[in-house]
Scaffold this motif. Structure first.
Motif, PDB file in Angstrom:
ATOM      1  N   ARG A  71       0.833  -1.211   0.000  1.00 50.60           N
ATOM      2  CA  ARG A  71       0.000   0.000   0.000  1.00 50.60           C
ATOM      3  C   ARG A  71       0.866   1.258   0.000  1.00 50.60           C
ATOM      4  NH1 ARG A  71      -3.483  -3.191   3.227  1.00 50.60           N
ATOM      5  NH2 ARG A  71      -5.637  -3.233   2.430  1.00 50.60           N
ATOM      6  N   LYS A  72       1.905   1.241   0.838  1.00 50.48           N
ATOM      7  CA  LYS A  72       2.818   2.384   0.896  1.00 50.48           C
ATOM      8  C   LYS A  72       3.512   2.584  -0.445  1.00 50.48           C
ATOM      9  CE  LYS A  72       6.904   4.088   3.350  1.00 50.48           C
ATOM     10  NZ  LYS A  72       7.884   3.816   4.444  1.00 50.48           N
ATOM     11  N   HIS A  73       3.918   1.474  -1.066  1.00 48.64           N
ATOM     12  CA  HIS A  73       4.576   1.558  -2.378  1.00 48.64           C
ATOM     13  C   HIS A  73       3.656   2.184  -3.419  1.00 48.64           C
ATOM     14  CE1 HIS A  73       7.044   0.489  -5.806  1.00 48.64           C
ATOM     15  NE2 HIS A  73       6.040  -0.204  -6.320  1.00 48.64           N
ATOM     16  N   PHE A  74       2.396   1.730  -3.451  1.00 45.10           N
ATOM     17  CA  PHE A  74       1.430   2.300  -4.391  1.00 45.10           C
ATOM     18  C   PHE A  74       1.222   3.787  -4.126  1.00 45.10           C
ATOM     19  CE2 PHE A  74      -0.957  -1.968  -5.149  1.00 45.10           C
ATOM     20  CZ  PHE A  74       0.014  -2.317  -6.079  1.00 45.10           C
ATOM     21  N   ALA A  75       1.105   4.144  -2.840  1.00 44.96           N
ATOM     22  CA  ALA A  75       0.880   5.543  -2.480  1.00 44.96           C
ATOM     23  C   ALA A  75       2.033   6.421  -2.944  1.00 44.96           C
ATOM     24  CB  ALA A  75       0.686   5.664  -0.970  1.00 44.96           C
ATOM     25  N   LEU A  76       3.258   5.940  -2.769  1.00 45.32           N
ATOM     26  CA  LEU A  76       4.426   6.702  -3.204  1.00 45.32           C
ATOM     27  C   LEU A  76       4.446   6.874  -4.719  1.00 45.32           C
ATOM     28  CD1 LEU A  76       7.164   5.137  -0.885  1.00 45.32           C
ATOM     29  CD2 LEU A  76       6.193   7.439  -0.739  1.00 45.32           C
ATOM     30  N   LYS A  91      -1.412  19.272   8.014  1.00 44.27           N
ATOM     31  CA  LYS A  91      -1.092  18.631   9.295  1.00 44.27           C
ATOM     32  C   LYS A  91      -2.063  17.482   9.577  1.00 44.27           C
ATOM     33  CE  LYS A  91      -2.657  20.078  13.212  1.00 44.27           C
ATOM     34  NZ  LYS A  91      -2.993  20.894  14.418  1.00 44.27           N
ATOM     35  N   GLN A  92      -3.319  17.705   9.240  1.00 43.30           N
ATOM     36  CA  GLN A  92      -4.350  16.697   9.497  1.00 43.30           C
ATOM     37  C   GLN A  92      -4.123  15.446   8.671  1.00 43.30           C
ATOM     38  OE1 GLN A  92      -8.273  18.299   9.117  1.00 43.30           O
ATOM     39  NE2 GLN A  92      -9.305  16.346   9.433  1.00 43.30           N
ATOM     40  N   CYS A  93      -3.701  15.605   7.397  1.00 45.00           N
ATOM     41  CA  CYS A  93      -3.465  14.446   6.535  1.00 45.00           C
ATOM     42  C   CYS A  93      -2.277  13.618   7.014  1.00 45.00           C
ATOM     43  CB  CYS A  93      -3.254  14.896   5.088  1.00 45.00           C
ATOM     44  SG  CYS A  93      -4.737  15.582   4.311  1.00 45.00           S
ATOM     45  N   LEU A  94      -1.324  14.283   7.658  1.00 47.58           N
ATOM     46  CA  LEU A  94      -0.162  13.570   8.202  1.00 47.58           C
ATOM     47  C   LEU A  94      -0.450  12.983   9.578  1.00 47.58           C
ATOM     48  CD1 LEU A  94       2.642  16.103   7.224  1.00 47.58           C
ATOM     49  CD2 LEU A  94       2.169  13.909   6.136  1.00 47.58           C
ATOM     50  N   GLN A  95      -1.658  13.274  10.101  1.00 47.63           N
ATOM     51  CA  GLN A  95      -2.065  12.801  11.429  1.00 47.63           C
ATOM     52  C   GLN A  95      -1.099  13.285  12.515  1.00 47.63           C
ATOM     53  OE1 GLN A  95      -2.535   8.534  10.987  1.00 47.63           O
ATOM     54  NE2 GLN A  95      -4.586   8.758  10.141  1.00 47.63           N
ATOM     55  N   MET A 109       8.064  20.099  14.419  1.00 49.87           N
ATOM     56  CA  MET A 109       8.580  19.873  13.066  1.00 49.87           C
ATOM     57  C   MET A 109       8.776  21.177  12.294  1.00 49.87           C
ATOM     58  SD  MET A 109       9.167  16.661  12.777  1.00 49.87           S
ATOM     59  CE  MET A 109       9.602  16.662  14.521  1.00 49.87           C
ATOM     60  N   LYS A 110       7.981  22.188  12.636  1.00 50.03           N
ATOM     61  CA  LYS A 110       8.119  23.477  11.953  1.00 50.03           C
ATOM     62  C   LYS A 110       9.456  24.140  12.243  1.00 50.03           C
ATOM     63  CE  LYS A 110       4.885  26.511  12.039  1.00 50.03           C
ATOM     64  NZ  LYS A 110       3.843  27.415  12.556  1.00 50.03           N
ATOM     65  N   ASN A 111      10.035  23.809  13.366  1.00 44.73           N
ATOM     66  CA  ASN A 111      11.270  24.464  13.807  1.00 44.73           C
ATOM     67  C   ASN A 111      12.525  23.640  13.543  1.00 44.73           C
ATOM     68  OD1 ASN A 111       9.813  26.701  14.875  1.00 44.73           O
ATOM     69  ND2 ASN A 111       9.295  25.463  16.685  1.00 44.73           N
ATOM     70  N   VAL A 112      12.356  22.528  12.823  1.00 45.97           N
ATOM     71  CA  VAL A 112      13.522  21.707  12.476  1.00 45.97           C
ATOM     72  C   VAL A 112      13.519  21.455  10.969  1.00 45.97           C
ATOM     73  CG1 VAL A 112      13.539  20.595  14.734  1.00 45.97           C
ATOM     74  CG2 VAL A 112      12.269  19.543  12.859  1.00 45.97           C
ATOM     75  N   ASP A 113      14.545  20.766  10.506  1.00 45.05           N
ATOM     76  CA  ASP A 113      14.636  20.402   9.084  1.00 45.05           C
ATOM     77  C   ASP A 113      13.756  19.178   8.865  1.00 45.05           C
ATOM     78  OD1 ASP A 113      15.703  21.206   6.709  1.00 45.05           O
ATOM     79  OD2 ASP A 113      17.472  19.940   6.831  1.00 45.05           O
ATOM     80  N   TRP A 114      12.531  19.402   8.377  1.00 45.43           N
ATOM     81  CA  TRP A 114      11.567  18.299   8.260  1.00 45.43           C
ATOM     82  C   TRP A 114      11.525  17.741   6.841  1.00 45.43           C
ATOM     83  CZ3 TRP A 114       6.811  17.765   5.599  1.00 45.43           C
ATOM     84  CH2 TRP A 114       6.071  16.607   5.925  1.00 45.43           C
ATOM     85  N   LYS A 115      11.557  16.412   6.730  1.00 38.18           N
ATOM     86  CA  LYS A 115      11.481  15.753   5.425  1.00 38.18           C
ATOM     87  C   LYS A 115      10.222  14.896   5.368  1.00 38.18           C
ATOM     88  CE  LYS A 115      16.424  15.527   4.377  1.00 38.18           C
ATOM     89  NZ  LYS A 115      17.566  14.627   4.021  1.00 38.18           N
ATOM     90  N   CYS A 116       9.541  14.934   4.190  1.00 38.40           N
ATOM     91  CA  CYS A 116       8.336  14.141   4.012  1.00 38.40           C
ATOM     92  C   CYS A 116       8.695  12.667   3.752  1.00 38.40           C
ATOM     93  CB  CYS A 116       7.495  14.702   2.864  1.00 38.40           C
ATOM     94  SG  CYS A 116       8.256  14.475   1.239  1.00 38.40           S
ATOM     95  N   ILE A 117       7.685  11.832   3.679  1.00 38.88           N
ATOM     96  CA  ILE A 117       7.914  10.403   3.503  1.00 38.88           C
ATOM     97  C   ILE A 117       8.609  10.086   2.185  1.00 38.88           C
ATOM     98  CG2 ILE A 117       5.642   9.986   2.469  1.00 38.88           C
ATOM     99  CD1 ILE A 117       5.608   7.320   3.999  1.00 38.88           C
ATOM    100  N   LEU A 118       8.380  10.934   1.157  1.00 41.14           N
ATOM    101  CA  LEU A 118       9.027  10.707  -0.129  1.00 41.14           C
ATOM    102  C   LEU A 118      10.530  10.956  -0.056  1.00 41.14           C
ATOM    103  CD1 LEU A 118       6.415  12.412  -2.485  1.00 41.14           C
ATOM    104  CD2 LEU A 118       6.911   9.977  -2.335  1.00 41.14           C
ATOM    105  N   CYS A 119      10.922  11.903   0.771  1.00 43.90           N
ATOM    106  CA  CYS A 119      12.328  12.284   0.828  1.00 43.90           C
ATOM    107  C   CYS A 119      13.107  11.512   1.892  1.00 43.90           C
ATOM    108  CB  CYS A 119      12.441  13.775   1.098  1.00 43.90           C
ATOM    109  SG  CYS A 119      11.729  14.797  -0.223  1.00 43.90           S
ATOM    110  N   LYS A 120      12.411  10.788   2.749  1.00 40.78           N
ATOM    111  CA  LYS A 120      13.094  10.016   3.778  1.00 40.78           C
ATOM    112  C   LYS A 120      13.682   8.721   3.252  1.00 40.78           C
ATOM    113  CE  LYS A 120      10.551  11.692   7.813  1.00 40.78           C
ATOM    114  NZ  LYS A 120       9.580  11.351   8.872  1.00 40.78           N
ATOM    115  N   LYS A 121      13.208   8.304   2.044  1.00 36.01           N
ATOM    116  CA  LYS A 121      13.674   7.028   1.482  1.00 36.01           C
ATOM    117  C   LYS A 121      15.166   7.080   1.169  1.00 36.01           C
ATOM    118  CE  LYS A 121      11.394   4.475  -1.173  1.00 36.01           C
ATOM    119  NZ  LYS A 121      10.779   3.910  -2.363  1.00 36.01           N
TER     120      LYS A 121
END
Length: 330
Positions: A256-261, A305-309, A318-330
Motif C-alpha cells: 500500500r505504501k509503495h502504491f501511495a508513493l 497537518k491533518q493528513c499527516l495525522q 517539526m516546523k522548527n527543524v529540518d523536516w522531510k516528508c515520507i518521499l524524501c526520507k527514502k
C-alpha cells in the motif's frame, strides 16, 4: 403490431429489474430495447421504458436494496429521446407516492449534479464512447467490483481464447465463475455483430480458465492484490504470469505504501496550493476551519497537518527543524 409489442417491452424491462434485484446488482444499464433492428418507434420506446421504471420503483419495498439505473445507447438521437422521456415522465421529482428508497432522479449528461440526493437510486443518461476495435488488442485487463465490497481481477487473452475471473480470496468456484464470464463475453461480441455489424473477436471461442495466484489473508486487501495481479500479467505478457508476491498483513501494508508513493510521484497539481497527501486545498476529513500546513524542506511539497495525522505539539516541533516528508526520507 405496435400494440402487441408494447406490453412485451414493458415485461422485458420489469423482468430485467427483478433479476437485478434478485442478484443484488449495484447498477443496471438499459438501452432502447427493440428500437433498433425491430423498428419499434423510438419516442414510444423511450416513454414505455421510463414509465415502466417509474411504476416499478413506486412498488419497491421500503427496505429493498437500492441500485443505479443507467439509460444508455450508442447514438445521440436515442439518448436525446431518453432524456426527453425522463424530463416528461420524471418531472415531478418529489412524487409523494414514491417510497424513500425508490425515487428515480434524472441526471442529464451535460449538467453537473448540484445536489446529491440521500437516496442511492438514480436514472442517468450516458452516450457510449466511440466503438472500440478489439482486433487492435491482444488482451484485456480489468477489475470487477462485487456489490461494492470485494474486487476480482478480469483478464481476457485473445491468443489463448481464455477468460480469467480471478478471486483474490479463497473461492472453490473460480472455474465456474470464469466459465460464466466467458459465456457473457461471447454473447457480448455476438450482440455487437448483430446490432452494430462489428466482427472483431466474434469468432474467438472464449472459454473460462484459472490461474495460480496468492490468496488474500485479511478482509480488506482485495484491491491491492488485484492490482498486483494486473501488474504481474502485464509484465509477463504474452507469457503466463508467475505470481509469487506475499499477502500477509505486513506485506500488504508495504505494498500500500509503495502504491501511495508511486501515485504521489506521478501526481500533477498545484504544489503551492494543494496538499501532496490528499491533492486538495482542504483536508477531506472534518476538522477546524483553519487549516495548518507544513512544507518539506527537501522537496518543498506542502502537506496538511491533518493528513499527516500530526498533533499540534508534533507539528510545532517539526516546523522548527529540518523536516522531510515520507518521499524524501527514502
Amino acid at each position: 403490431m405496435i400494440r402487441m409489442a408494447k406490453p412485451l417491452l414493458k415485461k422485458a424491462v420489469v423482468n430485467l429489474l427483478k433479476i437485478a434485484e434478485q442478484h443484488n446488482l449495484c447498477s443496471v444499464a438499459i438501452p432502447a430495447i427493440s428500437s433498433g433492428i425491430f423498428n419499434f418507434p423510438l419516442p414510444l420506446c423511450a416513454d414505455v421504458i421510463v414509465t415502466t421504471i417509474k411504476q416499478y420503483c413506486k412498488q419497491k419495498k421500503a427496505n429493498s436494496p437500492p441500485f443505479k439505473l443507467h439509460l444508455v445507447n450508442n447514438d445521440n438521437k436515442t439518448v436525446r429521446e431518453m432524456e426527453r422521456a425522463c424530463k416528461k415522465i420524471l418531472s415531478c421529482h418529489e412524487d409523494k407516492d414514491m417510497p424513500p428508497t425508490a425515487k428515480v432522479h434524472l441526471q442529464p449528461p451535460d449538467k453537473a449534479n448540484t445536489h446529491e440526493p440521500t437516496t442511492m437510486e438514480k436514472t442517468e443518461l450516458h452516450e457510449e464512447e466511440e466503438q472500440v476495435n478489439f482486433d487492435s488488442y491482444k488482451a484485456i485487463v480489468s477489475f470487477v467490483n462485487i456489490r461494492n465490497v470485494h474486487w476480482q481481477f478480469l483478464y481476457l487473452n485473445a491468443a489463448e481464447s481464455s477468460v480469467y475471473l480471478v478471486d483474490p480470496a479463497t473461492n472453490s468456484n473460480e472455474q465456474g465463475e470464469s466459465d460464466n464470464a466467458a459465456q457473457r463475453f461471447r454473447d457480448y461480441f455476438k450482440m455487437r455483430r448483430i446490432c452494430h455489424g462489428k466482427t472483431d473477436w466474434v469468432d474467438i471461442k472464449l472459454k473460462g480458465n484459472v490461474m495460480h495466484h496468492p490468496v488474500q489473508q485479511d478482509s480488506n486487501s482485495c484491491g491491492v492484490i488485484v492490482t498486483m495481479m494486473a501488474k504481474a500479467v502485464m509484465e509477463a505478457f504474452p507469457q503466463p504470469p508467475r505470481m509469487t508476491f506475499g499477502t500477509t498483513t505486513d506485506e500488504m501494508a508495504v505494498q500500500r505504501k509503495h502504491f501511495a508513493l508511486q501515485i504521489l510521484k506521478a501526481s500533477v497539481f498545484n504544489t503551492e496550493a494543494n496538499c501532496a497527501m490528499c491533492a486538495a486545498t482542504k483536508p477531506p476529513a472534518p476538522g477546524p476551519s483553519f487549516t495548518d500546513w507544513i512544507q518539506c524542506d527537501s522537496c518543498c511539497r506542502w502537506f496538511h497537518k491533518q493528513c499527516l495525522q500530526m498533533d499540534t505539539a508534533e507539528w510545532q516541533k517539526m516546523k522548527n527543524v529540518d523536516w522531510k516528508c515520507i518521499l524524501c526520507k527514502k
